[in-house]
Design a protein around this motif. Structure first.
Motif, PDB file in Angstrom:
ATOM      1  N   ALA A  30      -1.918   0.723  -5.275  1.00 29.92           N
ATOM      2  CA  ALA A  30      -1.162   0.625  -3.988  1.00 29.92           C
ATOM      3  C   ALA A  30      -1.740   1.983  -3.195  1.00 29.92           C
ATOM      4  N   LEU A  31      -1.690   2.992  -3.909  1.00 26.20           N
ATOM      5  CA  LEU A  31      -2.124   4.104  -3.277  1.00 26.20           C
ATOM      6  C   LEU A  31      -3.430   4.162  -2.671  1.00 26.20           C
ATOM      7  N   ALA A  32      -4.560   3.619  -3.545  1.00 24.83           N
ATOM      8  CA  ALA A  32      -5.593   3.298  -3.006  1.00 24.83           C
ATOM      9  C   ALA A  32      -5.947   2.409  -1.868  1.00 24.83           C
ATOM     10  N   LYS A  33      -5.019   1.652  -1.793  1.00 28.81           N
ATOM     11  CA  LYS A  33      -5.291   0.354  -0.875  1.00 28.81           C
ATOM     12  C   LYS A  33      -4.512   1.121   0.493  1.00 28.81           C
ATOM     13  N   ARG A  34      -3.379   2.124   0.381  1.00 33.67           N
ATOM     14  CA  ARG A  34      -3.074   2.807   1.613  1.00 33.67           C
ATOM     15  C   ARG A  34      -4.034   3.725   1.944  1.00 33.67           C
ATOM     16  N   PHE A  35      -4.791   4.406   1.080  1.00 35.34           N
ATOM     17  CA  PHE A  35      -5.796   5.220   1.672  1.00 35.34           C
ATOM     18  C   PHE A  35      -7.036   4.616   2.298  1.00 35.34           C
ATOM     19  N   GLY A  36      -7.117   3.460   2.081  1.00 35.49           N
ATOM     20  CA  GLY A  36      -8.390   2.568   2.462  1.00 35.49           C
ATOM     21  C   GLY A  36      -9.624   2.739   1.645  1.00 35.49           C
ATOM     22  N   VAL A  37      -9.383   2.882   0.288  1.00 37.97           N
ATOM     23  CA  VAL A  37     -10.504   3.148  -0.777  1.00 37.97           C
ATOM     24  C   VAL A  37     -10.207   2.251  -1.839  1.00 37.97           C
ATOM     25  N   THR A  38     -11.227   2.133  -2.782  1.00 42.25           N
ATOM     26  CA  THR A  38     -11.237   1.558  -4.076  1.00 42.25           C
ATOM     27  C   THR A  38     -10.384   2.409  -4.893  1.00 42.25           C
ATOM     28  N   CYS A  39      -9.642   1.860  -5.918  1.00 42.95           N
ATOM     29  CA  CYS A  39      -9.040   2.395  -7.170  1.00 42.95           C
ATOM     30  C   CYS A  39     -10.145   3.550  -7.776  1.00 42.95           C
TER      31      CYS A  39
END
Length: 203
Positions: free
Chosen positions: A27-36
Motif C-alpha cells: 500500500a505504501l509503495a502504491k501511494r508513493f508511485g513505485v514498486t514494492c
C-alpha cells in the motif's frame, strides 16, 4: 578433541522477524508511485540505510531522506516507519526453538540494524531479552559481513568461533561468518533451519 558447540547466534530480520503480511508495504509503495521492490531497495540498501546501520545517521535522518526521495512529506516519518513494519511478525516456531536451547547453549542475536532499532522494536515486540547477548550493528559501528562484528559478538559471548553456530538469511553474511571461523547456516525455511541446527548440535 574439538569442543562441542556452546553458542547459537541468530540474525533478526528475515529470520526471527519476518514480513508476515505484505499489504502495508504494498500500500505504501502504491501511494508513493513505485514498486514494492523499489521501495524496499531504498529503505534497506541505499547509502543512508547502510550509514545508519553503522551509526553514522539516525533512523530519523534515513527515513526523512527516503521520504524526500519518493517526494513524500517528512513531517511525520514515524507514522510511515510504523506503517511500513506493521505487517511484520515474530517467527514463533523459531523463537520457541531458540528458547528451548537456552538451558544448554548461550543465545545470541546479531543484526544489521539502524540507530534506535532496539527502542523501536521494544515498542512492538518482546523477544530481544530472550538472548544472552544482542548486538545491533549501529550500536557498535560495524556491520555484517565484516569479520570484526563476528569477532566482537564472540568476545561478548565469551566463546570461540569454532564453538558457535550462526544463522542468517543473507548468503554474504553466512560467508562472513564462515570466514570468521563459525559454523553457519543459510536460513531459507524454519523447519529446515531447525533440522540443520539440531544436526550440528547433535540433538
Amino acid at each position: 578433541m574439538r569442543k562441542e558447540i556452546n553458542a547459537v547466534i541468530f540474525d533478526m530480520g528475515g529470520v526471527l522477524l519476518k514480513t508476515a503480511n505484505p499489504v502495508p508495504r504494498e500500500a505504501l509503495a502504491k501511494r508513493f508511485g513505485v514498486t514494492c521492490t523499489e521501495l524496499e531497495t531504498f529503505i534497506f540498501m541505499s547509502e543512508t540505510s547502510l550509514r545508519s546501520e553503522v551509526g553514522e545517521l539516525s533512523d530519523k535522518e534515513h527515513w526523512e531522506i527516503a521520504l524526500r526521495h519518493f517526494n513524500q512529506p517528512v513531517d511525520d516519518y514515524l507514522a510511515v516507519y510504523d506503517e511500513y513494519f506493521s505487517g511484520d511478525a515474530i517467527d514463533q516456531e523459531l523463537l520457541d526453538f531458540a528458547v528451548s536451547l537456552k538451558s544448554n547453549y548461550q543465545l545470541g542475536l546479531l543484526s544489521n540494524a539502524w540507530l534506535n532499532a532496539r527502542a523501536q522494536l521494544n515498542k512492538h515486540f518482546k523477544f530481544i531479552d530472550v538472548f544472552n547477548v544482542s548486538v545491533f550493528s549501529s550500536e557498535v559501528g560495524m556491520r555484517k559481513p565484516d569479520q570484526a562484528i563476528f569477532k566482537l559478538m564472540l568476545k561478548k559471548m565469551g566463546v570461540k568461533a569454532e564453538n558457535a553456530v550462526f544463522i542468517d538469511d543473507m548468503q554474504s553474511n553466512v560467508e562472513g561468518a564462515i570466514s570468521s571461523g563459525l559454523h553457519a547456516i543459510r536460513y531459507t525455511d524454519t523447519s529446515k533451519t531447525i533440522a540443520a541446527v539440531k544436526m550440528i548440535l547433535k540433538i
